[in-house]
Motif scaffolding. Structure first.
Motif, PDB file in Angstrom:
ATOM      1  N   GLN A  93       0.842  -1.198   0.000  1.00 24.97           N
ATOM      2  CA  GLN A  93       0.000   0.000   0.000  1.00 24.97           C
ATOM      3  C   GLN A  93       0.882   1.255   0.000  1.00 24.97           C
ATOM      4  OE1 GLN A  93      -3.454   0.600  -0.118  1.00 24.97           O
ATOM      5  NE2 GLN A  93      -2.704   2.692  -0.283  1.00 24.97           N
ATOM      6  N   SER A  94       0.416   2.284  -0.667  1.00 25.29           N
ATOM      7  CA  SER A  94       1.137   3.553  -0.709  1.00 25.29           C
ATOM      8  C   SER A  94       0.678   4.457   0.432  1.00 25.29           C
ATOM      9  CB  SER A  94       0.902   4.262  -2.049  1.00 25.29           C
ATOM     10  OG  SER A  94       1.318   3.449  -3.115  1.00 25.29           O
ATOM     11  N   TYR A  95       1.638   5.141   1.062  1.00 22.56           N
ATOM     12  CA  TYR A  95       1.348   6.034   2.187  1.00 22.56           C
ATOM     13  C   TYR A  95       2.197   7.296   2.063  1.00 22.56           C
ATOM     14  CZ  TYR A  95      -0.453   1.741   4.392  1.00 22.56           C
ATOM     15  OH  TYR A  95      -1.124   0.591   4.678  1.00 22.56           O
ATOM     16  N   LYS A  96       1.807   8.290   2.832  1.00 21.01           N
ATOM     17  CA  LYS A  96       2.604   9.501   2.951  1.00 21.01           C
ATOM     18  C   LYS A  96       2.825   9.804   4.430  1.00 21.01           C
ATOM     19  CE  LYS A  96       3.009  14.329   1.453  1.00 21.01           C
ATOM     20  NZ  LYS A  96       2.389  15.423   0.667  1.00 21.01           N
ATOM     21  N   PHE A  97       4.090   9.987   4.820  1.00 24.65           N
ATOM     22  CA  PHE A  97       4.437  10.317   6.203  1.00 24.65           C
ATOM     23  C   PHE A  97       4.465  11.834   6.347  1.00 24.65           C
ATOM     24  CE2 PHE A  97       8.090  10.849   9.345  1.00 24.65           C
ATOM     25  CZ  PHE A  97       7.246  10.790  10.450  1.00 24.65           C
ATOM     26  N   ILE A  98       3.735  12.351   7.338  1.00 23.80           N
ATOM     27  CA  ILE A  98       3.589  13.799   7.522  1.00 23.80           C
ATOM     28  C   ILE A  98       3.954  14.180   8.947  1.00 23.80           C
ATOM     29  CG2 ILE A  98       1.992  15.756   7.411  1.00 23.80           C
ATOM     30  CD1 ILE A  98       0.229  14.010   5.578  1.00 23.80           C
ATOM     31  N   CYS A  99       4.833  15.156   9.095  1.00 25.23           N
ATOM     32  CA  CYS A  99       5.165  15.702  10.416  1.00 25.23           C
ATOM     33  C   CYS A  99       5.795  17.071  10.224  1.00 25.23           C
ATOM     34  CB  CYS A  99       6.116  14.786  11.177  1.00 25.23           C
ATOM     35  SG  CYS A  99       6.498  15.382  12.846  1.00 25.23           S
TER      36      CYS A  99
ATOM     37  N   CYS B 230      13.456   3.450   6.232  1.00 23.43           N
ATOM     38  CA  CYS B 230      13.520   4.783   6.840  1.00 23.43           C
ATOM     39  C   CYS B 230      13.115   5.826   5.802  1.00 23.43           C
ATOM     40  CB  CYS B 230      14.927   5.076   7.365  1.00 23.43           C
ATOM     41  SG  CYS B 230      15.123   6.715   8.099  1.00 23.43           S
ATOM     42  N   VAL B 231      12.087   6.640   6.114  1.00 19.21           N
ATOM     43  CA  VAL B 231      11.695   7.730   5.242  1.00 19.21           C
ATOM     44  C   VAL B 231      11.554   8.998   6.071  1.00 19.21           C
ATOM     45  CG1 VAL B 231      10.503   6.237   3.592  1.00 19.21           C
ATOM     46  CG2 VAL B 231       9.229   7.244   5.491  1.00 19.21           C
ATOM     47  N   SER B 232      11.557  10.138   5.393  1.00 16.70           N
ATOM     48  CA  SER B 232      11.462  11.439   6.047  1.00 16.70           C
ATOM     49  C   SER B 232      10.071  12.018   5.896  1.00 16.70           C
ATOM     50  CB  SER B 232      12.496  12.402   5.448  1.00 16.70           C
ATOM     51  OG  SER B 232      13.804  11.911   5.601  1.00 16.70           O
ATOM     52  N   SER B 233       9.813  13.072   6.640  1.00 14.80           N
ATOM     53  CA  SER B 233       8.525  13.746   6.557  1.00 14.80           C
ATOM     54  C   SER B 233       8.285  14.268   5.138  1.00 14.80           C
ATOM     55  CB  SER B 233       8.487  14.909   7.550  1.00 14.80           C
ATOM     56  OG  SER B 233       7.288  15.635   7.428  1.00 14.80           O
ATOM     57  N   GLY B 234       7.081  14.046   4.629  1.00 17.39           N
ATOM     58  CA  GLY B 234       6.735  14.473   3.281  1.00 17.39           C
ATOM     59  C   GLY B 234       6.923  13.403   2.234  1.00 17.39           C
TER      60      GLY B 234
ATOM     61  N   GLY C  19       1.487  12.173  11.495  1.00 18.12           N
ATOM     62  CA  GLY C  19       0.561  11.134  11.055  1.00 18.12           C
ATOM     63  C   GLY C  19       1.021  10.462   9.777  1.00 18.12           C
ATOM     64  N   VAL C  20       0.342   9.388   9.418  1.00 12.03           N
ATOM     65  CA  VAL C  20       0.608   8.660   8.174  1.00 12.03           C
ATOM     66  C   VAL C  20      -0.717   8.547   7.425  1.00 12.03           C
ATOM     67  CG1 VAL C  20       1.387   6.507   7.128  1.00 12.03           C
ATOM     68  CG2 VAL C  20       2.502   7.362   9.210  1.00 12.03           C
ATOM     69  N   LYS C  21      -0.741   9.012   6.189  1.00 12.95           N
ATOM     70  CA  LYS C  21      -1.965   8.984   5.395  1.00 12.95           C
ATOM     71  C   LYS C  21      -1.857   7.976   4.256  1.00 12.95           C
ATOM     72  CE  LYS C  21      -3.672  13.605   6.421  1.00 12.95           C
ATOM     73  NZ  LYS C  21      -4.250  14.863   5.873  1.00 12.95           N
TER      74      LYS C  21
ATOM     75  N   LYS D 136      14.795  25.322  16.159  1.00 14.53           N
ATOM     76  CA  LYS D 136      14.809  23.973  16.693  1.00 14.53           C
ATOM     77  C   LYS D 136      15.683  23.095  15.811  1.00 14.53           C
ATOM     78  CE  LYS D 136      11.448  25.740  19.086  1.00 14.53           C
ATOM     79  NZ  LYS D 136      11.679  26.305  20.412  1.00 14.53           N
ATOM     80  N   THR D 137      16.293  22.106  16.401  1.00 14.57           N
ATOM     81  CA  THR D 137      17.087  21.146  15.652  1.00 14.57           C
ATOM     82  C   THR D 137      16.449  19.787  15.875  1.00 14.57           C
ATOM     83  OG1 THR D 137      19.028  22.497  16.094  1.00 14.57           O
ATOM     84  CG2 THR D 137      19.403  20.306  15.197  1.00 14.57           C
ATOM     85  N   THR D 138      15.754  19.303  14.866  1.00  7.43           N
ATOM     86  CA  THR D 138      14.890  18.144  15.039  1.00  7.43           C
ATOM     87  C   THR D 138      15.155  17.091  13.980  1.00  7.43           C
ATOM     88  OG1 THR D 138      13.188  19.631  15.895  1.00  7.43           O
ATOM     89  CG2 THR D 138      12.488  17.425  15.273  1.00  7.43           C
ATOM     90  N   ILE D 139      15.046  15.832  14.403  1.00 10.55           N
ATOM     91  CA  ILE D 139      15.103  14.697  13.482  1.00 10.55           C
ATOM     92  C   ILE D 139      13.707  14.092  13.430  1.00 10.55           C
ATOM     93  CG2 ILE D 139      16.090  12.418  13.053  1.00 10.55           C
ATOM     94  CD1 ILE D 139      18.517  13.335  14.713  1.00 10.55           C
ATOM     95  N   VAL D 140      13.186  13.897  12.232  1.00 12.11           N
ATOM     96  CA  VAL D 140      11.853  13.316  12.050  1.00 12.11           C
ATOM     97  C   VAL D 140      11.961  12.188  11.026  1.00 12.11           C
ATOM     98  CG1 VAL D 140       9.468  13.724  11.400  1.00 12.11           C
ATOM     99  CG2 VAL D 140      10.754  15.532  12.537  1.00 12.11           C
ATOM    100  N   LYS D 141      11.636  10.960  11.429  1.00  9.16           N
ATOM    101  CA  LYS D 141      11.729   9.805  10.535  1.00  9.16           C
ATOM    102  C   LYS D 141      10.599   8.826  10.815  1.00  9.16           C
ATOM    103  CE  LYS D 141      15.742  11.033   8.732  1.00  9.16           C
ATOM    104  NZ  LYS D 141      15.877  11.401   7.296  1.00  9.16           N
ATOM    105  N   LEU D 142      10.235   8.078   9.777  1.00 10.60           N
ATOM    106  CA  LEU D 142       9.368   6.914   9.938  1.00 10.60           C
ATOM    107  C   LEU D 142      10.255   5.698   9.730  1.00 10.60           C
ATOM    108  CD1 LEU D 142       6.451   5.872  10.382  1.00 10.60           C
ATOM    109  CD2 LEU D 142       6.261   5.707   7.901  1.00 10.60           C
ATOM    110  N   LEU D 143      10.326   4.825  10.730  1.00 12.30           N
ATOM    111  CA  LEU D 143      11.294   3.742  10.741  1.00 12.30           C
ATOM    112  C   LEU D 143      10.627   2.381  10.657  1.00 12.30           C
ATOM    113  CD1 LEU D 143      13.382   5.084  13.760  1.00 12.30           C
ATOM    114  CD2 LEU D 143      13.732   5.605  11.338  1.00 12.30           C
TER     115      LEU D 143
END
Length: 363
Positions: free
Chosen positions: A192-198, A232-236, A264-266, A206-213
């Motif tokens: 299934q196709s998804y999009k990771f959003i944060c 591992c993917v990044s936001s967007g 979230g993940v859409k 701010k110094t931030t790391i955002v990942k979907l693992l």
């Protein structure tokens, strides 16, 4: 005479900086509980005052009748002070689940904690005690889609559902403990196709790391350790889930104060575009309807089964392409599909179904 002399001495002391004027505080209930066992229930939206004593920790009890966000507000202090406070939240069993250092130098300070239904204890401690007392209050907002502390480890990850955005609050790095990680767990379906959003990495200062693992990706250090077999993917990013199972959304703030974010993940369902084709001299112009600003793939062949077909990849801002160097008087079959722009390690692309086949006879 004695009163005049005392007044002169006080005025000189203030001018010389020997004594500082005592600031005025809002009227509130004085808090004196210095142990969790003696902490009394605090009402929401009510001012309380703590009179600081050296090395003492002051305790508060709050009860939440449902999941939501606890707001901890400390009032404005003297702009010249460097007042810092340690604020921590404990469960009813005495387990510390959240801690932050609040700096109230000249400004009121708010911090937020996502909590499940239950009873909690909030401790306050002043670092430098430049001020004799501080006023504060608690507020509460119901929220069924917020993070729940503690969630700084995979085992404590907040459960997320697809197509729902969640509210989180990134802790600061001044607390002296590892409270600057947030984990969320979500189940995705293979193929299934998804999009990771944060939006956590979009906050200034701010110094931030955002990942979907993926489930095998390690986070022993603040930056995920990603091997060739890890996901591992990044936001967007739009991606195709490589397996059915649990994935972890990971947010780390390794510099900066607390801030609010959405995560979230859409699910992405790509639609086939509507296509039209017009003949040109040894060419054909293919046009299609725009679909969610994705890229497109145009395929054409001289047979309806598309054996030996050729393809053209088109940038997502375009909705037409002219295919040149075709054979005059020849009939061509054409179809188009949308393609998600993916940025993940499994190096796949997400495609829609093909459009209805169109035919054109080249001039």
């Amino acid at each position: 005479m004695k009163k005049k002399l005392a007044a002169m001495i006080l005025t000189l002391a203030l001018a010389a900086g020997v004594m500082a004027p005592v600031p005025a505080y809002a009227d509130g209930i004085t808090v004196e509980e210095t142990s969790m066992d003696t902490a009394t229930e605090k009402a929401f939206d009510t001012d309380y005052t703590v009179k600081w004593d050296a090395d003492k920790v002051y305790w508060n009890k709050v009860t939440l009748d449902q999941q939501g966000i606890l707001r901890i507000h400390l009032n404005e202090e003297d702009p010249k002070s460097l007042e810092n406070y340690d604020v921590a939240v404990y469960t009813a069993k005495g387990e510390k689940i959240w801690k932050i250092m609040m700096n109230c130098a000249g400004v009121a300070e708010d911090n937020y904690v996502g909590l499940a239904k239950g009873t909690y204890y909030v401790s306050l401690q002043s670092h430098y005690q430049f001020q004799p007392s501080t006023t504060y209050r608690f507020s509460f907002e119901k929220n069924n889609t917020c993070e729940i502390e503690p969630n700084e480890k995979k085992n404590d990850a907040v459960d997320m559902k697809v197509n729902i955005m969640y509210t989180g609050f990134m802790e600061n790095t001044y607390a002296g403990e590892k409270d600057n990680d947030d984990f969320y767990a979500i189940t995705l379906k293979k193929g299934q196709s998804y999009k990771f959003i944060c939006d956590a990495d979009s906050h200034k200062g701010k110094t931030t790391i955002v990942k979907l693992l993926g489930k095998t990706t390690k986070t022993d250090f603040f930056w995920p350790s990603v091997g060739a077999e890890d996901f591992c993917v990044s936001s967007g990013d739009v991606f195709i889930a490589p397996y059915t199972g649990t994935y972890y959304a990971y947010v780390n703030n390794y510099y900066g104060k607390q801030y609010k974010y959405e995560i979230g993940v859409k699910k992405i369902n790509l639609k086939a575009p509507t296509v039209s084709v017009s003949a040109g001299k040894s060419s054909a112009k293919v046009s299609w309807s725009k679909v969610n600003n994705y890229r497109y793939e145009v395929q054409y062949a001289t047979n309806s089964k598309f054996q030996g077909a050729k393809k053209v990849s088109v940038h997502d801002q375009k909705t037409s392409v002219t295919i040149k160097y075709l054979t005059s008087k020849k009939k061509y079959y054409v179809r188009v599909r949308s393609c998600a722009k993916t940025e993940n390690d499994n190096n796949k692309k997400a495609y829609s179904a093909w459009s209805k086949v169109k035919t054109v006879t080249v001039k």
